[in-house]
Design an enzyme around this catalytic site. Sequence first.
Site, PDB file in Angstrom:
ATOM      1  N   LYS A  23      49.004  37.529  39.885  1.00 18.25           N
ATOM      2  CA  LYS A  23      49.056  36.096  39.590  1.00 18.25           C
ATOM      3  C   LYS A  23      47.944  35.730  38.605  1.00 18.25           C
ATOM      4  O   LYS A  23      48.177  35.077  37.608  1.00 18.25           O
ATOM      5  CB  LYS A  23      48.927  35.318  40.902  1.00 18.25           C
ATOM      6  CG  LYS A  23      49.013  33.822  40.735  1.00 18.25           C
ATOM      7  CD  LYS A  23      49.009  33.141  42.095  1.00 18.25           C
ATOM      8  CE  LYS A  23      48.758  31.660  41.933  1.00 18.25           C
ATOM      9  NZ  LYS A  23      48.691  30.950  43.201  1.00 18.25           N
ATOM     10  N   GLU A  65      41.197  45.408  41.594  1.00 20.43           N
ATOM     11  CA  GLU A  65      42.008  46.580  41.938  1.00 20.43           C
ATOM     12  C   GLU A  65      43.152  46.746  40.942  1.00 20.43           C
ATOM     13  O   GLU A  65      43.389  47.837  40.407  1.00 20.43           O
ATOM     14  CB  GLU A  65      42.605  46.434  43.344  1.00 20.43           C
ATOM     15  CG  GLU A  65      41.599  46.484  44.477  1.00 20.43           C
ATOM     16  CD  GLU A  65      41.026  45.118  44.839  1.00 20.43           C
ATOM     17  OE1 GLU A  65      41.058  44.193  43.991  1.00 20.43           O
ATOM     18  OE2 GLU A  65      40.544  44.973  45.971  1.00 20.43           O
ATOM     19  N   GLU A 102      46.145  35.345  56.221  1.00 27.47           N
ATOM     20  CA  GLU A 102      45.465  34.738  55.070  1.00 27.47           C
ATOM     21  C   GLU A 102      45.758  33.233  55.066  1.00 27.47           C
ATOM     22  O   GLU A 102      44.964  32.439  54.579  1.00 27.47           O
ATOM     23  CB  GLU A 102      45.921  35.396  53.759  1.00 27.47           C
ATOM     24  CG  GLU A 102      44.904  35.259  52.633  1.00 27.47           C
ATOM     25  CD  GLU A 102      45.224  36.076  51.399  1.00 27.47           C
ATOM     26  OE1 GLU A 102      46.184  35.728  50.673  1.00 27.47           O
ATOM     27  OE2 GLU A 102      44.511  37.056  51.113  1.00 27.47           O
ATOM     28  N   LYS A 113      34.336  39.969  47.373  1.00 28.77           N
ATOM     29  CA  LYS A 113      34.627  40.304  45.972  1.00 28.77           C
ATOM     30  C   LYS A 113      33.374  40.129  45.127  1.00 28.77           C
ATOM     31  O   LYS A 113      33.034  40.989  44.315  1.00 28.77           O
ATOM     32  CB  LYS A 113      35.681  39.330  45.406  1.00 28.77           C
ATOM     33  CG  LYS A 113      37.112  39.592  45.782  1.00 28.77           C
ATOM     34  CD  LYS A 113      38.000  38.706  44.898  1.00 28.77           C
ATOM     35  CE  LYS A 113      39.370  38.496  45.496  1.00 28.77           C
ATOM     36  NZ  LYS A 113      40.183  37.538  44.762  1.00 28.77           N
TER      37      LYS A 113
HETATM   38  O1  F6P Z   1      43.127  38.783  48.363  1.00 28.97           O
HETATM   39  C1  F6P Z   1      43.171  37.546  47.740  1.00 28.97           C
HETATM   40  C2  F6P Z   1      44.326  37.387  46.828  1.00 28.97           C
HETATM   41  O2  F6P Z   1      44.087  36.312  45.997  1.00 28.97           O
HETATM   42  C3  F6P Z   1      45.658  37.209  47.548  1.00 28.97           C
HETATM   43  O3  F6P Z   1      45.861  35.931  47.989  1.00 28.97           O
HETATM   44  C4  F6P Z   1      46.604  37.635  46.488  1.00 28.97           C
HETATM   45  O4  F6P Z   1      47.865  37.851  46.997  1.00 28.97           O
HETATM   46  C5  F6P Z   1      45.911  38.876  45.981  1.00 28.97           C
HETATM   47  O5  F6P Z   1      44.541  38.543  46.023  1.00 28.97           O
HETATM   48  C6  F6P Z   1      46.299  39.351  44.626  1.00 28.97           C
HETATM   49  O6  F6P Z   1      45.994  38.420  43.624  1.00 28.97           O
HETATM   50  P1  F6P Z   1      46.614  38.525  42.197  1.00 28.97           P
HETATM   51  O7  F6P Z   1      48.092  38.442  42.315  1.00 28.97           O
HETATM   52  O8  F6P Z   1      46.033  37.381  41.424  1.00 28.97           O
HETATM   53  O9  F6P Z   1      46.205  39.856  41.594  1.00 28.97           O
END
Ligand code: F6P
Length: 545
Positions: free
Chosen positions: A208, A214, A356, A507
């Site tokens: 997103k 990661e 969550e 984080k």
């Molecule tokens: O772990 C926190 C979080 O923001 C989750 O809510 C989300 O699903 C995940 O990290 C991955 O985030 P992104 O899609 O922005 O990489």
Amino acid sequence: MSAAPLRQRPAWAALETHHRELQGRHLRELFAEDPGRGERLTAEAVGVFLDYSKNRVTDATMRLLLRLAVESDLRERIDAMFRGEKINVSEQRAVLHVALRAPRGATVLVDGRNVVPDVHAVLDKMSGFADQVRAGAWTGHTGKRIRSVINIGIGGSDLGPVMAYEALKHYSDRSLRFRFVSNVDGTDFAEAVQGLDPAETLFIVSSKTFTTLETMTNAHTARDWLLAGLQGAESAIAQHFVAVSTNAKAVAGFGIDPANMFGFWDWVGGRYSMDSAIGLSTMLAIGPTHFREMLDGFHQMDEHFRTAPFDRNLPVLLGLLAIWYTDFFGAQTVAVLPYEQYLKRFPAYLQQLTMESNGKRVTLDGTPVDYVTGPIYWGEPGTNGQHSFYQLIHQGTRLIPCDFLAFGHSLNPLGRHHDLLLANVFAQTEALAFGKTAEQVKAEGTPEWLVPHRVFEGNRPSNTLLLDRLTPAALGKLVALYEHSVFTQGTIWSIDSFDQWGVELGKVLAQRIVPELEDAAEPTLDHDSSTNSLIRRYRKLKGSA
Ligand code: F6P
């Protein structure tokens, strides 16, 4: 007008009194006094049947829980969500995963703008792409067709896609191979590409934000792997990488052609995104038609949740029962036990969705709560779990409400397997509820000393959810059922089920520690003594052969 603080709502006090009266009652008595409850305490909608009669409730309990829902403004909150109000208050965002499955032609407004055409434009673009890849028309850099698809993402950008792929594997194109990389542990990537030909591999970078450590680390490693395999042809990126994100700028910065980006919006939470473009891997696996069937299943449950009276509303009932055990019986967990092998990743998916969302300790206005919120969700498919942790559910000291999920038909009907599977579902719920008394154990000729070990106390609550068969639509209904159960619970607790600030601190601290592990020179550490010494020990280990 917003609801009074939870403990000041009249139904809460009434439930406390009622709980004191009911907590000593056994399900054996409740069934004996009211043999009709097995048929009455049920609800059915959109092809999902819920038997909640084996819960430690009476009609009076349900009336009070339903009253609590009303006093918690559940109706107003549901309407506010569907109207696109910014109910995610801490992030000032609308919460509109329901718009992702609204039919073409529907209207869902965000800041006065109908977002449904945008949703369908992305779905159409996904469909076009999926059709090309599945038909072999989308080829890799060397002209070979795509045979392997790797989704790179984490959290909501991984758990939904993995779960849906596993759940709907029966409907998938078996000539395509699907793998999922989430962990920053390099082993995850290394194993995912084992035996794959880069020339036939497509990466979907799903994030997103397109900033997640990661995912970006894995995406860069994937880029290196691909370029090494294709002798450094930078131009290969366009055919082997697509992105799913809300962050077009970062996608372009990574080198992915914006034409190969599938977008979504800030009003879709990560854990509510498997039916957005984040589901691209799902669509590639099962095809656009099945994907739209899944969306239709979601939508049917959305409409049921939005319109059905609370006493027949499946997500409301499920959510209220979770409140009953969490806040009145002190239960700490809910076990979700799918008797369907294809749903093996469903409990893991639900863990992010539920925890969550509702792992929160302050109310919407920031006041610390004075009651317990979000239970721990966990589970494994049956019957495997029966030979593992069920012992504790049957005879341990904890109260663990269970959701049993089962289907009338197997997708792989083989001999007697399905009858044996379903016999176990019904037997487990029966055993949990009614147990086995010392008298019954003795009557079997059990020696006196062994009797206590063989007694089953019973009075262990469960829900049974029964559907016809695991279709794409059924999966959509089940996911939406739990999404809205989470919403119901969060509304009663007056918490923000749509933010996730709790993941931030770790984080940030990790970013600070990274250079302390990587710097050649011995760093000056000013953490606590435990963290300092662990870092020093790791540096030593790292330096040793
Ligand atoms: O772990 C926190 C979080 O923001 C989750 O809510 C989300 O699903 C995940 O990290 C991955 O985030 P992104 O899609 O922005 O990489």
